[in-house]
Write a protein that holds these residues in place. Sequence first.
Motif, PDB file in Angstrom:
ATOM      1  N   GLU A 197       1.758  -7.264  31.593  1.00  0.00           N
ATOM      2  CA  GLU A 197       3.133  -6.845  31.295  1.00  0.00           C
ATOM      3  C   GLU A 197       4.121  -7.960  31.611  1.00  0.00           C
ATOM      4  OE1 GLU A 197       3.740  -3.272  33.502  1.00  0.00           O
ATOM      5  OE2 GLU A 197       2.518  -2.052  32.160  1.00  0.00           O
ATOM      6  N   ALA A 198       3.932  -8.644  32.714  1.00  0.00           N
ATOM      7  CA  ALA A 198       4.830  -9.739  33.091  1.00  0.00           C
ATOM      8  C   ALA A 198       4.756 -10.868  32.063  1.00  0.00           C
ATOM      9  CB  ALA A 198       4.482 -10.260  34.477  1.00  0.00           C
ATOM     10  N   LYS A 199       3.552 -11.172  31.608  1.00  0.00           N
ATOM     11  CA  LYS A 199       3.393 -12.220  30.594  1.00  0.00           C
ATOM     12  C   LYS A 199       4.071 -11.812  29.285  1.00  0.00           C
ATOM     13  CE  LYS A 199      -0.826 -14.536  32.104  1.00  0.00           C
ATOM     14  NZ  LYS A 199      -2.222 -14.857  31.766  1.00  0.00           N
ATOM     15  N   ALA A 200       3.905 -10.541  28.905  1.00  0.00           N
ATOM     16  CA  ALA A 200       4.528 -10.071  27.675  1.00  0.00           C
ATOM     17  C   ALA A 200       6.048 -10.116  27.796  1.00  0.00           C
ATOM     18  CB  ALA A 200       4.067  -8.645  27.368  1.00  0.00           C
ATOM     19  N   ASP A 201       6.578  -9.713  28.959  1.00  0.00           N
ATOM     20  CA  ASP A 201       8.026  -9.783  29.180  1.00  0.00           C
ATOM     21  C   ASP A 201       8.528 -11.217  29.122  1.00  0.00           C
ATOM     22  OD1 ASP A 201       8.087  -7.067  29.432  1.00  0.00           O
ATOM     23  OD2 ASP A 201       8.219  -7.063  31.638  1.00  0.00           O
ATOM     24  N   ALA A 202       7.784 -12.145  29.732  1.00  0.00           N
ATOM     25  CA  ALA A 202       8.177 -13.549  29.719  1.00  0.00           C
ATOM     26  C   ALA A 202       8.144 -14.104  28.298  1.00  0.00           C
ATOM     27  CB  ALA A 202       7.256 -14.359  30.626  1.00  0.00           C
ATOM     28  N   LYS A 203       7.124 -13.735  27.546  1.00  0.00           N
ATOM     29  CA  LYS A 203       7.009 -14.193  26.159  1.00  0.00           C
ATOM     30  C   LYS A 203       8.170 -13.665  25.324  1.00  0.00           C
ATOM     31  CE  LYS A 203       3.556 -14.485  22.472  1.00  0.00           C
ATOM     32  NZ  LYS A 203       2.212 -14.091  22.048  1.00  0.00           N
ATOM     33  N   HIS A 204       8.508 -12.386  25.530  1.00  0.00           N
ATOM     34  CA  HIS A 204       9.614 -11.776  24.800  1.00  0.00           C
ATOM     35  C   HIS A 204      10.937 -12.452  25.168  1.00  0.00           C
ATOM     36  CE1 HIS A 204      11.763  -8.728  22.590  1.00  0.00           C
ATOM     37  NE2 HIS A 204      12.462  -8.389  23.665  1.00  0.00           N
ATOM     38  N   ALA A 205      11.134 -12.700  26.457  1.00  0.00           N
ATOM     39  CA  ALA A 205      12.367 -13.356  26.902  1.00  0.00           C
ATOM     40  C   ALA A 205      12.457 -14.774  26.335  1.00  0.00           C
ATOM     41  CB  ALA A 205      12.419 -13.391  28.430  1.00  0.00           C
ATOM     42  N   LYS A 206      11.339 -15.457  26.297  1.00  0.00           N
ATOM     43  CA  LYS A 206      11.314 -16.815  25.759  1.00  0.00           C
ATOM     44  C   LYS A 206      11.652 -16.794  24.264  1.00  0.00           C
ATOM     45  CE  LYS A 206       8.332 -20.892  25.504  1.00  0.00           C
ATOM     46  NZ  LYS A 206       7.012 -21.436  25.792  1.00  0.00           N
ATOM     47  N   ALA A 207      11.094 -15.829  23.543  1.00  0.00           N
ATOM     48  CA  ALA A 207      11.373 -15.719  22.109  1.00  0.00           C
ATOM     49  C   ALA A 207      12.849 -15.403  21.877  1.00  0.00           C
ATOM     50  CB  ALA A 207      10.494 -14.639  21.482  1.00  0.00           C
ATOM     51  N   GLU A 208      13.428 -14.515  22.695  1.00  0.00           N
ATOM     52  CA  GLU A 208      14.859 -14.197  22.564  1.00  0.00           C
ATOM     53  C   GLU A 208      15.716 -15.420  22.842  1.00  0.00           C
ATOM     54  OE1 GLU A 208      15.919 -10.953  25.079  1.00  0.00           O
ATOM     55  OE2 GLU A 208      14.979  -9.447  23.807  1.00  0.00           O
ATOM     56  N   HIS A 209      15.364 -16.143  23.894  1.00  0.00           N
ATOM     57  CA  HIS A 209      16.129 -17.344  24.248  1.00  0.00           C
ATOM     58  C   HIS A 209      16.036 -18.385  23.127  1.00  0.00           C
ATOM     59  CE1 HIS A 209      17.950 -20.436  26.703  1.00  0.00           C
ATOM     60  NE2 HIS A 209      16.909 -21.228  26.479  1.00  0.00           N
ATOM     61  N   LYS A 210      14.846 -18.532  22.592  1.00  0.00           N
ATOM     62  CA  LYS A 210      14.648 -19.490  21.504  1.00  0.00           C
ATOM     63  C   LYS A 210      15.462 -19.083  20.275  1.00  0.00           C
ATOM     64  CE  LYS A 210      10.867 -21.959  19.270  1.00  0.00           C
ATOM     65  NZ  LYS A 210       9.408 -22.055  19.114  1.00  0.00           N
ATOM     66  N   ALA A 211      15.458 -17.774  19.966  1.00  0.00           N
ATOM     67  CA  ALA A 211      16.212 -17.286  18.810  1.00  0.00           C
ATOM     68  C   ALA A 211      17.712 -17.491  19.024  1.00  0.00           C
ATOM     69  CB  ALA A 211      15.902 -15.815  18.574  1.00  0.00           C
ATOM     70  N   GLU A 260      -9.729  -0.290  41.168  1.00  0.00           N
ATOM     71  CA  GLU A 260      -8.475   0.266  40.661  1.00  0.00           C
ATOM     72  C   GLU A 260      -7.312  -0.689  40.923  1.00  0.00           C
ATOM     73  OE1 GLU A 260      -5.625   4.075  41.626  1.00  0.00           O
ATOM     74  OE2 GLU A 260      -7.787   4.321  41.848  1.00  0.00           O
ATOM     75  N   ALA A 261      -7.292  -1.289  42.108  1.00  0.00           N
ATOM     76  CA  ALA A 261      -6.216  -2.232  42.442  1.00  0.00           C
ATOM     77  C   ALA A 261      -6.274  -3.455  41.534  1.00  0.00           C
ATOM     78  CB  ALA A 261      -6.328  -2.649  43.907  1.00  0.00           C
ATOM     79  N   LYS A 262      -7.475  -3.932  41.257  1.00  0.00           N
ATOM     80  CA  LYS A 262      -7.618  -5.081  40.357  1.00  0.00           C
ATOM     81  C   LYS A 262      -7.131  -4.736  38.956  1.00  0.00           C
ATOM     82  CE  LYS A 262     -11.391  -7.666  42.480  1.00  0.00           C
ATOM     83  NZ  LYS A 262     -12.772  -8.157  42.331  1.00  0.00           N
ATOM     84  N   ALA A 263      -7.474  -3.545  38.485  1.00  0.00           N
ATOM     85  CA  ALA A 263      -7.044  -3.125  37.154  1.00  0.00           C
ATOM     86  C   ALA A 263      -5.526  -3.018  37.087  1.00  0.00           C
ATOM     87  CB  ALA A 263      -7.690  -1.789  36.789  1.00  0.00           C
ATOM     88  N   LYS A 280      -4.070  -6.498  37.057  1.00  0.00           N
ATOM     89  CA  LYS A 280      -4.288  -7.109  35.745  1.00  0.00           C
ATOM     90  C   LYS A 280      -3.275  -6.584  34.731  1.00  0.00           C
ATOM     91  CE  LYS A 280      -8.178  -8.204  32.708  1.00  0.00           C
ATOM     92  NZ  LYS A 280      -9.603  -7.966  32.445  1.00  0.00           N
ATOM     93  N   THR A 281      -3.035  -5.272  34.769  1.00  0.00           N
ATOM     94  CA  THR A 281      -2.052  -4.666  33.867  1.00  0.00           C
ATOM     95  C   THR A 281      -0.656  -5.213  34.139  1.00  0.00           C
ATOM     96  OG1 THR A 281      -3.383  -2.661  33.774  1.00  0.00           O
ATOM     97  CG2 THR A 281      -1.098  -2.464  33.093  1.00  0.00           C
ATOM     98  N   GLU A 282      -0.311  -5.338  35.425  1.00  0.00           N
ATOM     99  CA  GLU A 282       1.003  -5.865  35.778  1.00  0.00           C
ATOM    100  C   GLU A 282       1.165  -7.306  35.315  1.00  0.00           C
ATOM    101  OE1 GLU A 282       1.682  -5.268  39.942  1.00  0.00           O
ATOM    102  OE2 GLU A 282       1.574  -3.090  39.759  1.00  0.00           O
ATOM    103  N   VAL A 283       0.113  -8.091  35.445  1.00  0.00           N
ATOM    104  CA  VAL A 283       0.168  -9.492  34.989  1.00  0.00           C
ATOM    105  C   VAL A 283       0.361  -9.537  33.484  1.00  0.00           C
ATOM    106  CG1 VAL A 283      -1.219 -11.588  34.702  1.00  0.00           C
ATOM    107  CG2 VAL A 283      -1.124 -10.448  36.923  1.00  0.00           C
TER     108      VAL A 283
END
Length: 123
Positions: free
Chosen positions: A81-95, A70-73, A76-79
């Motif tokens: 989400e963090a990657k998706a947030d970073a990708k979104h922030a990068k796309a916003e910054h690029k835009a 359960e802790a691993k899952a 993994k979910t948190e990672v």
Amino acid sequence: MKKTIATLLAGLFASAAFAQAPTPAAATTTPVAVKADAKVDAKADAKQEKQAAKADVKEARQAAKADVKEAKAEAKTEVKEAKADAKHAKAEHKAEHKAEAKADVKADHKATTVAAVTPATTK
């Protein structure tokens, strides 16, 4: 006196005969049987306790494995989400950066176009 000696001899022979007589079978086997039953019961109790301890250990292991899974899952979910947030922030910054660059190019173009079209006044 003859009676006394006769009584003593009779008592001696009677005690000798009683001492050599075999004991009843139930009397000799009862303590042995009780002792054997006690050993069997003790072994059975020990076996049950051992099985119960094994079951407890097995249950604890399964619970620990489930907790780790359960802790691993969750991690993994948190990672993800963090990657998706970073990708979104990068796309916003690029835009934003692209929009600023476009605005700068447009402003520069407008300034050069206006300067070229407007005649300079001479005095």
